[in-house]
Design a protein around this motif. Structure first.
Motif, PDB file in Angstrom:
ATOM      1  N   HIS A 181     -39.301 -26.529  28.063  1.00 39.50           N
ATOM      2  CA  HIS A 181     -40.725 -26.450  28.413  1.00 39.50           C
ATOM      3  C   HIS A 181     -41.683 -26.695  27.254  1.00 39.50           C
ATOM      4  CE1 HIS A 181     -39.743 -25.232  32.458  1.00 39.50           C
ATOM      5  NE2 HIS A 181     -38.871 -24.375  31.961  1.00 39.50           N
ATOM      6  N   VAL A 182     -41.258 -26.424  26.036  1.00 41.06           N
ATOM      7  CA  VAL A 182     -42.136 -26.657  24.884  1.00 41.06           C
ATOM      8  C   VAL A 182     -41.793 -27.992  24.221  1.00 41.06           C
ATOM      9  CG1 VAL A 182     -42.901 -25.781  22.634  1.00 41.06           C
ATOM     10  CG2 VAL A 182     -42.496 -24.190  24.525  1.00 41.06           C
ATOM     11  N   ARG A 183     -40.514 -28.216  23.950  1.00 45.23           N
ATOM     12  CA  ARG A 183     -40.081 -29.469  23.308  1.00 45.23           C
ATOM     13  C   ARG A 183     -39.918 -30.605  24.314  1.00 45.23           C
ATOM     14  NH1 ARG A 183     -36.298 -28.964  18.999  1.00 45.23           N
ATOM     15  NH2 ARG A 183     -36.664 -31.181  18.793  1.00 45.23           N
ATOM     16  N   ARG A 184     -39.975 -30.283  25.619  1.00 44.57           N
ATOM     17  CA  ARG A 184     -39.879 -31.280  26.702  1.00 44.57           C
ATOM     18  C   ARG A 184     -38.564 -32.059  26.683  1.00 44.57           C
ATOM     19  NH1 ARG A 184     -43.415 -28.901  29.501  1.00 44.57           N
ATOM     20  NH2 ARG A 184     -45.591 -29.192  29.005  1.00 44.57           N
ATOM     21  N   MET A 185     -37.468 -31.340  26.420  1.00 46.79           N
ATOM     22  CA  MET A 185     -36.137 -31.943  26.447  1.00 46.79           C
ATOM     23  C   MET A 185     -35.600 -31.796  27.871  1.00 46.79           C
ATOM     24  SD  MET A 185     -34.786 -30.384  22.823  1.00 46.79           S
ATOM     25  CE  MET A 185     -33.284 -31.357  22.697  1.00 46.79           C
ATOM     26  N   LYS A 186     -35.389 -32.912  28.555  1.00 47.96           N
ATOM     27  CA  LYS A 186     -35.030 -32.846  29.977  1.00 47.96           C
ATOM     28  C   LYS A 186     -33.718 -32.106  30.227  1.00 47.96           C
ATOM     29  CE  LYS A 186     -32.637 -37.194  30.618  1.00 47.96           C
ATOM     30  NZ  LYS A 186     -32.432 -38.305  31.490  1.00 47.96           N
ATOM     31  N   ASN A 187     -32.805 -32.097  29.260  1.00 52.45           N
ATOM     32  CA  ASN A 187     -31.532 -31.399  29.439  1.00 52.45           C
ATOM     33  C   ASN A 187     -31.546 -29.975  28.883  1.00 52.45           C
ATOM     34  OD1 ASN A 187     -30.164 -33.529  30.793  1.00 52.45           O
ATOM     35  ND2 ASN A 187     -30.010 -34.589  28.840  1.00 52.45           N
ATOM     36  N   GLY A 188     -32.691 -29.505  28.458  1.00 49.76           N
ATOM     37  CA  GLY A 188     -32.810 -28.121  27.997  1.00 49.76           C
ATOM     38  C   GLY A 188     -32.089 -27.848  26.696  1.00 49.76           C
ATOM     39  N   LEU A 189     -31.444 -26.705  26.625  1.00 46.90           N
ATOM     40  CA  LEU A 189     -30.787 -26.226  25.416  1.00 46.90           C
ATOM     41  C   LEU A 189     -30.147 -27.364  24.621  1.00 46.90           C
ATOM     42  CD1 LEU A 189     -29.877 -23.722  23.733  1.00 46.90           C
ATOM     43  CD2 LEU A 189     -27.821 -23.700  25.169  1.00 46.90           C
ATOM     44  N   ALA A 190     -30.578 -27.534  23.381  1.00 44.21           N
ATOM     45  CA  ALA A 190     -30.133 -28.654  22.543  1.00 44.21           C
ATOM     46  C   ALA A 190     -28.697 -28.500  22.065  1.00 44.21           C
ATOM     47  CB  ALA A 190     -31.063 -28.796  21.333  1.00 44.21           C
ATOM     48  N   TYR A 191     -28.205 -27.250  22.030  1.00 47.48           N
ATOM     49  CA  TYR A 191     -26.886 -26.952  21.473  1.00 47.48           C
ATOM     50  C   TYR A 191     -25.844 -26.833  22.577  1.00 47.48           C
ATOM     51  CZ  TYR A 191     -30.320 -25.347  18.084  1.00 47.48           C
ATOM     52  OH  TYR A 191     -31.406 -25.262  17.252  1.00 47.48           O
ATOM     53  N   HIS A 192     -24.599 -26.937  22.171  1.00 48.56           N
ATOM     54  CA  HIS A 192     -23.494 -26.723  23.101  1.00 48.56           C
ATOM     55  C   HIS A 192     -23.132 -25.240  23.185  1.00 48.56           C
ATOM     56  CE1 HIS A 192     -23.247 -30.994  22.031  1.00 48.56           C
ATOM     57  NE2 HIS A 192     -22.774 -31.143  23.268  1.00 48.56           N
ATOM     58  N   GLN A 201     -34.567 -13.628  16.456  1.00 48.60           N
ATOM     59  CA  GLN A 201     -33.906 -13.244  17.703  1.00 48.60           C
ATOM     60  C   GLN A 201     -33.904 -14.426  18.649  1.00 48.60           C
ATOM     61  OE1 GLN A 201     -36.094  -9.828  18.952  1.00 48.60           O
ATOM     62  NE2 GLN A 201     -37.839 -10.990  19.690  1.00 48.60           N
ATOM     63  N   GLY A 202     -33.143 -14.287  19.720  1.00 48.35           N
ATOM     64  CA  GLY A 202     -33.066 -15.357  20.707  1.00 48.35           C
ATOM     65  C   GLY A 202     -31.708 -15.384  21.374  1.00 48.35           C
ATOM     66  N   SER A 203     -31.593 -16.278  22.340  1.00 43.53           N
ATOM     67  CA  SER A 203     -30.362 -16.426  23.119  1.00 43.53           C
ATOM     68  C   SER A 203     -30.358 -17.835  23.692  1.00 43.53           C
ATOM     69  CB  SER A 203     -30.335 -15.409  24.259  1.00 43.53           C
ATOM     70  OG  SER A 203     -31.372 -15.703  25.189  1.00 43.53           O
ATOM     71  N   ALA A 204     -29.248 -18.219  24.305  1.00 42.56           N
ATOM     72  CA  ALA A 204     -29.176 -19.527  24.944  1.00 42.56           C
ATOM     73  C   ALA A 204     -30.286 -19.672  25.984  1.00 42.56           C
ATOM     74  CB  ALA A 204     -27.802 -19.723  25.573  1.00 42.56           C
ATOM     75  N   LYS A 205     -30.549 -18.617  26.745  1.00 44.21           N
ATOM     76  CA  LYS A 205     -31.585 -18.680  27.780  1.00 44.21           C
ATOM     77  C   LYS A 205     -32.976 -18.890  27.171  1.00 44.21           C
ATOM     78  CE  LYS A 205     -33.419 -16.064  31.697  1.00 44.21           C
ATOM     79  NZ  LYS A 205     -33.306 -14.838  32.480  1.00 44.21           N
ATOM     80  N   VAL A 206     -33.275 -18.167  26.106  1.00 50.64           N
ATOM     81  CA  VAL A 206     -34.582 -18.292  25.438  1.00 50.64           C
ATOM     82  C   VAL A 206     -34.735 -19.687  24.837  1.00 50.64           C
ATOM     83  CG1 VAL A 206     -35.924 -17.462  23.447  1.00 50.64           C
ATOM     84  CG2 VAL A 206     -34.822 -15.822  24.988  1.00 50.64           C
ATOM     85  N   PHE A 207     -33.692 -20.173  24.153  1.00 54.47           N
ATOM     86  CA  PHE A 207     -33.762 -21.495  23.522  1.00 54.47           C
ATOM     87  C   PHE A 207     -33.812 -22.603  24.572  1.00 54.47           C
ATOM     88  CE2 PHE A 207     -31.229 -19.335  19.938  1.00 54.47           C
ATOM     89  CZ  PHE A 207     -32.383 -18.759  19.425  1.00 54.47           C
ATOM     90  N   ASP A 208     -33.112 -22.412  25.687  1.00 55.14           N
ATOM     91  CA  ASP A 208     -33.172 -23.386  26.772  1.00 55.14           C
ATOM     92  C   ASP A 208     -34.603 -23.508  27.277  1.00 55.14           C
ATOM     93  OD1 ASP A 208     -31.850 -25.129  28.887  1.00 55.14           O
ATOM     94  OD2 ASP A 208     -32.829 -23.613  30.142  1.00 55.14           O
ATOM     95  N   TYR A 209     -35.267 -22.383  27.489  1.00 50.11           N
ATOM     96  CA  TYR A 209     -36.652 -22.402  27.960  1.00 50.11           C
ATOM     97  C   TYR A 209     -37.540 -23.140  26.960  1.00 50.11           C
ATOM     98  CZ  TYR A 209     -41.212 -21.028  29.646  1.00 50.11           C
ATOM     99  OH  TYR A 209     -42.498 -21.068  30.126  1.00 50.11           O
ATOM    100  N   TYR A 210     -37.396 -22.812  25.686  1.00 51.21           N
ATOM    101  CA  TYR A 210     -38.201 -23.453  24.631  1.00 51.21           C
ATOM    102  C   TYR A 210     -37.936 -24.961  24.585  1.00 51.21           C
ATOM    103  CZ  TYR A 210     -39.860 -24.809  20.032  1.00 51.21           C
ATOM    104  OH  TYR A 210     -40.489 -25.467  18.992  1.00 51.21           O
ATOM    105  N   HIS A 211     -36.673 -25.345  24.572  1.00 49.51           N
ATOM    106  CA  HIS A 211     -36.350 -26.777  24.494  1.00 49.51           C
ATOM    107  C   HIS A 211     -36.826 -27.532  25.736  1.00 49.51           C
ATOM    108  CE1 HIS A 211     -32.972 -25.792  21.435  1.00 49.51           C
ATOM    109  NE2 HIS A 211     -34.140 -25.964  20.852  1.00 49.51           N
TER     110      HIS A 211
END
Length: 182
Positions: A66-77, A54-64
């Protein structure tokens, strides 16, 4: 300003779906059209699975972010739901598309600079994507190709550098599906 796309009426209620599309909403189309795409900017569309059930753009954005420390958040378009956290086949548009930023979805700066990332929610080592996800993804890809020009459509596993091999979008993904874009 562009006029709104024509919509086909649905008995008993007003439809937000543009004619000829089942999954691309008027809001999706408007957001795709508004993005300031540079000519010949994108060369690839790369299809991923989330690796989660399960998941959504919002959930993946948070993970990318805050957990993966990607400054631009969600890795996907783009993210396409499977009916758990969002509707089955629901297309979500991320900031990377809206702002025309490079992706963060492939372990290659080169591919992230020229490849759009579409993530289908699901673990396709266990389950296949839903029919709605595949149909929504096909609509999205065809629309993006109209908007941006012809792009190669590839699974993540075919474009990741060998040093960082991946099984994404999963071992039970129906890879024959990609032939419709060749």
């Amino acid at each position: 300003p562009r006029s709104a796309p024509s919509c086909r009426p649905t008995p008993g209620r007003v439809s937000r779906q543009p004619a000829n599309y089942r999954y691309l909403t008027a809001a999706n189309i408007d957001a795709i059209r508004r993005a300031p795409v540079q000519r010949a900017r994108w060369k690839f569309i790369i299809v991923h699975n989330s690796g989660t059930r399960q998941g959504s753009a919002k959930v993946f954005d948070y993970y990318h972010r805050h957990v993966r420390r990607m400054k631009n958040g969600l890795a996907y378009h783009f993210v396409i739901g499977n009916g758990t956290s969002t509707r089955n086949g629901q297309i979500e548009i991320g900031d990377r598309w809206i702002k025309q930023m490079r992706g963060g979805h492939v372990h290659s700066d080169y591919m992230n600079n020229i490849g759009l990332g579409i993530c289908l929610v699901g673990d396709f080592n266990r389950d296949q994507p839903t029919r709605a996800q595949l149909e929504a993804c096909e609509e999205l890809i065809k629309y993006l190709q109209e908007r941006c020009g012809k792009m190669q459509v590839r699974p993540h596993r075919e474009v990741n550098p060998p040093r960082w091999a991946t099984d994404c979008p999963g071992d039970v993904f129906p890879y024959g599906w990609f032939s419709r874009f060749r």
